[in-house]
Design a protein around this motif. Structure first.
Motif, short mmCIF file in Angstrom:
data_model
loop_
_atom_site.label_atom_id
_atom_site.label_comp_id
_atom_site.label_asym_id
_atom_site.label_seq_id
_atom_site.Cartn_x
_atom_site.Cartn_y
_atom_site.Cartn_z
N LEU A 241 1.38 11.35 -4.89
CA LEU A 241 0.25 11.60 -3.99
C LEU A 241 0.68 11.70 -2.53
CD1 LEU A 241 -2.26 9.11 -5.59
CD2 LEU A 241 -2.27 11.58 -5.75
N LEU A 242 1.87 11.21 -2.22
CA LEU A 242 2.28 11.18 -0.82
C LEU A 242 2.94 12.47 -0.38
CD1 LEU A 242 3.77 7.58 -0.65
CD2 LEU A 242 1.61 8.36 0.28
N ASP A 243 3.52 13.20 -1.30
CA ASP A 243 4.41 14.30 -0.91
C ASP A 243 3.78 15.35 0.00
OD1 ASP A 243 6.56 14.42 -3.81
OD2 ASP A 243 6.72 13.41 -1.90
N ASP A 244 2.54 15.72 -0.27
CA ASP A 244 1.89 16.78 0.51
C ASP A 244 1.90 16.48 2.00
OD1 ASP A 244 -0.56 17.44 -2.04
OD2 ASP A 244 1.42 18.30 -1.64
N ASP A 245 1.57 15.23 2.32
CA ASP A 245 1.41 14.87 3.72
C ASP A 245 2.72 14.89 4.49
OD1 ASP A 245 -1.52 13.11 3.93
OD2 ASP A 245 -0.72 13.84 2.05
N GLN A 246 3.82 14.88 3.77
CA GLN A 246 5.10 14.82 4.45
C GLN A 246 5.32 16.06 5.32
OE1 GLN A 246 8.36 14.03 1.83
NE2 GLN A 246 9.79 14.17 3.53
N CYS B 249 0.85 -1.20 0.00
CA CYS B 249 0.00 0.00 0.00
C CYS B 249 0.87 1.24 0.00
CB CYS B 249 -0.94 0.01 1.19
SG CYS B 249 -0.09 0.18 2.77
N SER B 250 0.22 2.40 -0.06
CA SER B 250 0.99 3.63 -0.15
C SER B 250 1.76 3.90 1.14
CB SER B 250 0.07 4.81 -0.49
OG SER B 250 -1.06 4.79 0.35
N SER B 251 1.25 3.40 2.27
CA SER B 251 2.00 3.58 3.52
C SER B 251 3.35 2.89 3.44
CB SER B 251 1.21 3.00 4.69
OG SER B 251 0.11 3.79 4.98
N CYS B 252 3.36 1.70 2.86
CA CYS B 252 4.61 0.95 2.72
C CYS B 252 5.61 1.76 1.92
CB CYS B 252 4.37 -0.37 1.98
SG CYS B 252 3.09 -1.38 2.66
N LEU B 253 5.12 2.29 0.79
CA LEU B 253 5.95 3.09 -0.09
C LEU B 253 6.53 4.27 0.66
CD1 LEU B 253 6.75 3.78 -3.06
CD2 LEU B 253 4.63 5.03 -3.19
#
Lengths: 796, 54
Positions: free
Chosen positions: B42-47, A101-105
Motif C-alpha cells: 500500500l505504500l509504494d504509490d506514494d513514494q 504504523c505504516s509510516s514507521c514501516l
C-alpha cells in the motif's frame, strides 16, 4: 498578553503529545521537545516528509530519551548482536518497540536514503523487528543505532536478547508435518473410495494396486508426521507417566500394522485413510495450540531490564564495559534516566533515584554521598559516579533469582484435566481391548485379534486430544482480543482453579500514568505564573505534573534557583521568593497524619496552600474487590502504608493488606498461602514482584504497554482491561466446563465405535466415517460453545 | 482401464510437485512474515509523490 497564551494548546506535530512550551517551533509546526523537533529536521532535510502523510503524529515522544551507545563499538558485544558479519557486509536484526504504523514501516525501509552504506532494511511488522544489511566499513553499528535513535526509532538492546536464541524452526517443522499428513490423507481418501463403494469383478486387480499405494502413503505419515507421538510416548513411559500420547501412539501403530497385514495378505482394505486422517487432525490440534505472540515475551528477567553495558572510569577516562565484566571496585558513571546495574556506593553527584520498578515506591528518593544504592534504581537528574560493591549477579535485587522458585520446573504446577483423564482412559482402554481378546480367543482367535486391534483403533482418543487444544485456542484468542495475553493454553485451566488473588499496589492497582492532582486554594494568575516558572526548571516528576496542571503560562526568568533533593525548590522570580516543596522545606517540620503526597507552596514567606497528589486506582478495582467472598483478596505492597485508609474500601479485611514488603517477603508470603492449600494468583508489575509471580500458581504481569519491560510471568494483562478480571475468571471456568462436556461427547462416539469393535465387526468404512465425524463435532462444539460463553460474559 | 495406472501416477506426481513447492517456500522463509508485505504494497504509490516533491 499572557492571558491569551494560556488558551492555545498545541499538540506535537511529530508525536501528538501536548506541547508544554512554545519553544520548539518550525514554521507552523509545533513540537513538544528538542527530540521531536530534530527528528522532523532530519526527515525534512532528507526529503522524507511523506512520513507524516500516512498517519497523523506517527512518531513517539522523545521526551525521555538521551541514551548513549558507546558500548556498541565493543567487539565482543558486536559479535553477539550481529547475525552475520564479514569485511564488506554485516547483518543485524533489531527489536524496535516503537514500530506501530505504516509510516514507521515506510521510513525504516528507506534507511539507505540517510546513508548509502545501508544496503537494505526490512521490517517485520508483527515482530517489531528490523533487519538491516550494511557495510561495516562505511557505517559502524554504533552509527547505525544512533541514526535509528535520531529518527525516533530507538532499538531495544538488552542482555537477554543476546542470550535468548529464537527457535522458530519448531513451528515451521510442524507445518511441514501437517502438509505431508494432509497430502497423504487426501490421496489415500481418494484411493479408498472405490473400495468403499464396491469394485466390480473386472476391477479387482486395481484393489491390490490401490492397497499398495495406500501403504506407500501411510509410511511418511507414520514415520515422519506421526513420529513425534512415538517419541513422546516412549519418553513418558520411561518416566513412568501415562499421558495421552501413549494411547495415540498405540492407535497409530496398531492402525499401521493392521493396514499392512490386511493389504499384504489380501484379507481386507486396511485403515489407511483413518490412519492418515487421525495423524492429520492431531497435528492440526497441536498447531492451533501453539499460539505465539511475536511481540510479547513472557520470559523476561532482570537481564532485559538492565543495560547491556555501563560506562566506567579507568585512569581518568570513560569507557564502556559489558555488564558481565563489571566487578567490585569499578567506578561507574550513571547519567540521567540510566539504570544502576549493581549495588554501589555513591561517590560524586546528587542522586535522585526512582525505585518504582524495584520496590514499588511511587516517588524518587534522594541519597547522600557514601550511601549504598541498590541495583535497579533509575537515576533522575545529573550524572553520578559510583563504586561497585557487589557484582551484578549478587546484588540485592538479582539475588532473588537464586531462589528455588526460579530454578523450579513448571511441571509441578497444577495438572491439567487432560493429563488426569488420559491416565485412566489409557488403563480402561487397554483393559477393554484385553477382555475382548480373551473373550474371543477360545472360540475364534482370528476374530479375537480383530477385536483387540479394533478397540485400540476406534477408542484412540482423537476427539479427546482435540477438545482441549481447540477450546483453549479459541479461549486464548478471546483473551487476546481483550488485551489479556496468556503464555500458553494450560494457563486457562490454572486460571479456572484460582481461589486467592494477591495484588501489588504501585503500577498494578494504581494507574502509573495518571495521578490525580488537586490544588486546595485559588491562586491569582501572577502567583500561578511564579510557581509555574519555578517548577519549569525542574525535572522532578512532581514538578512536571504541576507544570502540566497549569498548562502553558510563559516562563519568567529565574534567579537563585536551587533544587534540594527530597525537599523542593527555592527560586527568586521577578523579585518574589518562591518556595515549592514538602512540609520540611516550608514549615521546617514534618506534618503528621497526611494521607496523600503533598507539595506546599509559599511566596514571599506567605504560605498559600498545597497540591495533593492522589493515586489513581485503576478503573474496575471495585469490580475486582467484589470478588471478595468467593476469592480471597490480599494486597502486598513495597510502598509505605499511607494509603491504607483509602484502600480499606477495596480490601475490607485490614489483615489482608501488607505494606513495606521486600521482594523476598512477597515471595515468602505467597509460599505461606500455598501451604494453606490455596491456589494463588499474583498480579504484579515490577521486578520486585518477580519472585512472587514465579512462586504463585499463576503470575500475571499488569502493564500499561505490553512492549515495555514486564517481569517473567504466565500472563500479561494490559492495564486497560483490569476491570474485566472477574469476567476472565468466570470465562476460564466456562472453558473448563466446555472441555468436560466435549470429553463426554467424545466418549459417546467411542462407545458407538467400541460396540462394533468388541464384536470384531469394525469395517474400515465405519472407522473412516466415525473418526472425522467425531472430530468435526468436537471442533464445532468447542468453538461455538466458547464463543457463546464469551458473548455471555461480554468479552466478545 | 489400464489408463488408470497412468492417470494415478500423473496425479500423484503433480501433487508431489506442489508439496515440494510448499516445502521450498516454507524453508526459504516465505511464510515467516505474512503481514508486512500487505502493508508494504500500500505504500509504494506514494513514494513517487515524495520524489516529485523533492
Amino acid at each position: 498578553m499572557p492571558e491569551t497564551t494560556t488558551l492555545v494548546k498545541h499538540s506535537c506535530y511529530h508525536c501528538g503529545e501536548e506541547c508544554l512550551t512554545n519553544t520548539y517551533q518550525i514554521q507552523d509546526k509545533h513540537f513538544c521537545c528538542q527530540g521531536c523537533q530534530s527528528v522532523y529536521t532530519i526527515l525534512s532535510s532528507t526529503g522524507l516528509c511523506s512520513y507524516y502523510n500516512y498517519n497523523d503524529h506517527p512518531g513517539t515522544t522523545r521526551l525521555r530519551n538521551d541514551k548513549r551507545y558507546d558500548y556498541l563499538s565493543d567487539p565482543a558485544i558486536m559479535a553477539e548482536l550481529l547475525d552475520y558479519s564479514d569485511e564488506r557486509l554485516s547483518v543485524i536484526t533489531l527489536y524496535i518497540p516503537q514500530i506501530h504504523c505504516s509510516s514507521c514501516l515506510w521510513l525504516l525501509e528507506q534507511l539507505n536514503r540517510f546513508n548509502p552504506a545501508i544496503h537494505y532494511s526490512r521490517v517485520d511488522f508483527l515482530k517489531k523487528q528490523l533487519t538491516v544489511r550494511f557495510d561495516p566499513q562505511a557505517i559502524s553499528l554504533q552509527q547505525l543505532v544512533e541514526l535509528l535513535n535520531d529518527v525516533g526509532y530507538e532499538p531495544l538492546i538488552s542482555l537477554q536478547d543476546i542470550i535468548k536464541k529464537q527457535n522458530k524452526a519448531e513451528k515451521g517443522n510442524l507445518v511441514q508435518k501437517i502438509a505431508v499428513a494432509g497430502f497423504c490423507f487426501g490421496n489415500v481418501m481418494l484411493l479408498s473410495f472405490p473400495e468403499y463403494f464396491g469394485l466390480s469383478a473386472f476391477e479387482q486387480n486395481f484393489k491390490s494396486f490401490f492397497g499398495y499405494l495406500n501403504i506407500l502413503f501411510g509410511i511418511p505419515v507414520v514415520f515422519y508426521s506421526g513420529w513425534g507421538y512415538f517419541v513422546s510416548a516412549w519418553h513418558n513411559i520411561r518416566n513412568k507417566i501415562l499421558n495421552i500420547d501413549f494411547p495415540l501412539a498405540l492407535g497409530i501403530a496398531v492402525l499401521f500394522i493392521r493396514t499392512l497385514t490386511e493389504i499384504l495378505t489380501h484379507s481386507g482394505a486396511g485403515f489407511a485413510d483413518t490412519l492418515c486422517g487421525l495423524v492429520f487432525f492431531l497435528l492440526v490440534g497441536k498447531f492451533v495450540q501453539q499460539k505465539t505472540y511475536h511481540h510479547i515475551s513472557f520470559e523476561r528477567d532482570y537481564r532485559s531490564f538492565f543495560p547491556v553495558a555501563v560506562q566506567i572510569i579507568t585512569d581518568g577516562k570513560e569507557k564502556p564495559l559489558p555488564l558481565a565484566e563489571l566487578h567490585t571496585g569499578h567506578r561507574m558513571v550513571i547519567r540521567h534516566n540510566e539504570i544502576i546495574p549493581a549495588d554501589a556506593i555513591l561517590l560524586k553527584g546528587e542522586a535522585l533515584i526512582d525505585f518504582s520498578f524495584v520496590t514499588g515506591e511511587a516517588f524518587p528518593v534522594s541519597r547522600t554521598l557514601g550511601e549504598i544504592i541498590y541495583a535497579g534504581g533509575r537515576q533522575m537528574g545529573e550524572a553520578i559516579e559510583m563504586e561497585v560493591v557487589k557484582p551484578v549477579s549478587q546484588s540485592y535485587l538479582t539475588q532473588l533469582w537464586n531462589n528455588e522458585a526460579f530454578t523450579r520446573q513448571q511441571d509441578n504446577r497444577m495438572k491439567t484435566f487432560n493429563e488426569t483423564v488420559s491416565k485412566y482412559f489409557t488403563i480402561v482402554l487397554i483393559l477393554i481391548a484385553l477382555i475382548a481378546l480373551i473373550a474371543w480367543l477360545p472360540f475364534d482367535p482370528r476374530r479375537g485379534i480383530n477385536a483387540f486391534t479394533a478397540v485400540l483403533i476406534v477408542a484412540c482418543p482423537c476427539a479427546l486430544a482435540l477438545s482441549t487444544p481447540f477450546t483453549m485456542s479459541t479461549a486464548l484468542s478471546i483473551f487476546d482480543r481483550n488485551l489479556f495475553y496468556l503464555k500458553n493454553t494450560a494457563v486457562v485451566e490454572q486460571l479456572a482453579r484460582i481461589d486467592t488473588l494477591v495484588m501489588d499496589k504501585t503500577g498494578t492497582i494504581t494507574d502509573g500514568s495518571s495521578q490525580r492532582i488537586d490544588l486546595d486554594v485559588r491562586l491569582s494568575l501572577e502567583q500561578r505564573q511564579l510557581i509555574y516558572s519555578a517548577c519549569a526548571n525542574s525535572s522532578h516528576p512532581l514538578s512536571r505534573m504541576i507544570c502540566q496542571y497549569f498548562g502553558e503560562l510563559g516562563k519568567l526568568s529565574t534567579l537563585n534557583y536551587r533544587e534540594m533533593p527530597g525537599k523542593g525548590i527555592t527560586a527568586l522570580i521577578g523579585g518574589h521568593e518562591v518556595r515549592v516543596g514538602n512540609d520540611d522545606l516550608i514549615f521546617g517540620k514534618a506534618e503528621i497524619g497526611t494521607l496523600t503526597t503533598r507539595v506546599y507552596l509559599m511566596i514571599d514567606g506567605q504560605y498559600l496552600g498545597y497540591f495533593a497528589f492522589h493515586h489513581h486506582y485503576r478503573a474496575g478495582l471495585e469490580q475486582v474487590a467484589g470478588l471478595a467472598p468467593t476469592y480471597k483478596l490480599y494486597l502486598l505492597s513495597g510502598d509505605q502504608d499511607h494509603e491504607r485508609a483509602e484502600l480499606l474500601r477495596f480490601f475490607p479485611n485490614n489483615r489482608h493488606m501488607y505494606f513495606n514488603q521486600s521482594p523476598q517477603q512477597k515471595l515468602d508470603h505467597i509460599q505461606r498461602l500455598q501451604q494453606q492449600g490455596l491456589k494463588v494468583m499474583m498480579l504484579g508489575d515490577g521486578l520486585n514482584d518477580s519472585g512472587a509471580l514465579k512462586q504463585s500458581d499463576l503470575g500475571i504481569a499488569v502493564t500499561d504497554n505490553v512492549n515495555n519491560f514486564s517481569p517473567g510471568s504466565d500472563a500479561i494483562m494490559d492495564g486497560r482491561s483490569f476491570h474485566k478480571l472477574p469476567a476472565f475468571l468466570g470465562f476460564s471456568k466456562d472453558t473448563v466446563r466446555i472441555i468436560h462436556l466435549s470429553f463426554c461427547i467424545s466418549l459417546v462416539y467411542n462407545l458407538i465405535g467400541l460396540s462394533y469393535a468388541v464384536t470384531g465387526t469394525l469395517s474400515p468404512l465405519i472407522a473412516a466415517v466415525l473418526m472425522p465425524l467425531s472430530t468435526a463435532t468436537i471442533i464445532s462444539f468447542t468453538t461455538l460453545a466458547t464463543h457463546y460463553s464469551a458473548k455471555r460474559r461480554a468479552l466478545l | 482401464m489400464t489408463i488408470i495406472y497412468f492417470l494415478i501416477g500423473c496425479s500423484v506426481l503433480l501433487a508431489l510437485c506442489f508439496l515440494a513447492a510448499f516445502f521450498w517456500a516454507q524453508r526459504s522463509g516465505q511464510n515467516d512474515d505474512l503481514y508486512t508485505p500487505g502493508m508494504r504494497m500500500l505504500l509504494d504509490d506514494d513514494q513517487d509523490e515524495a520524489a516529485v516533491k523533492k
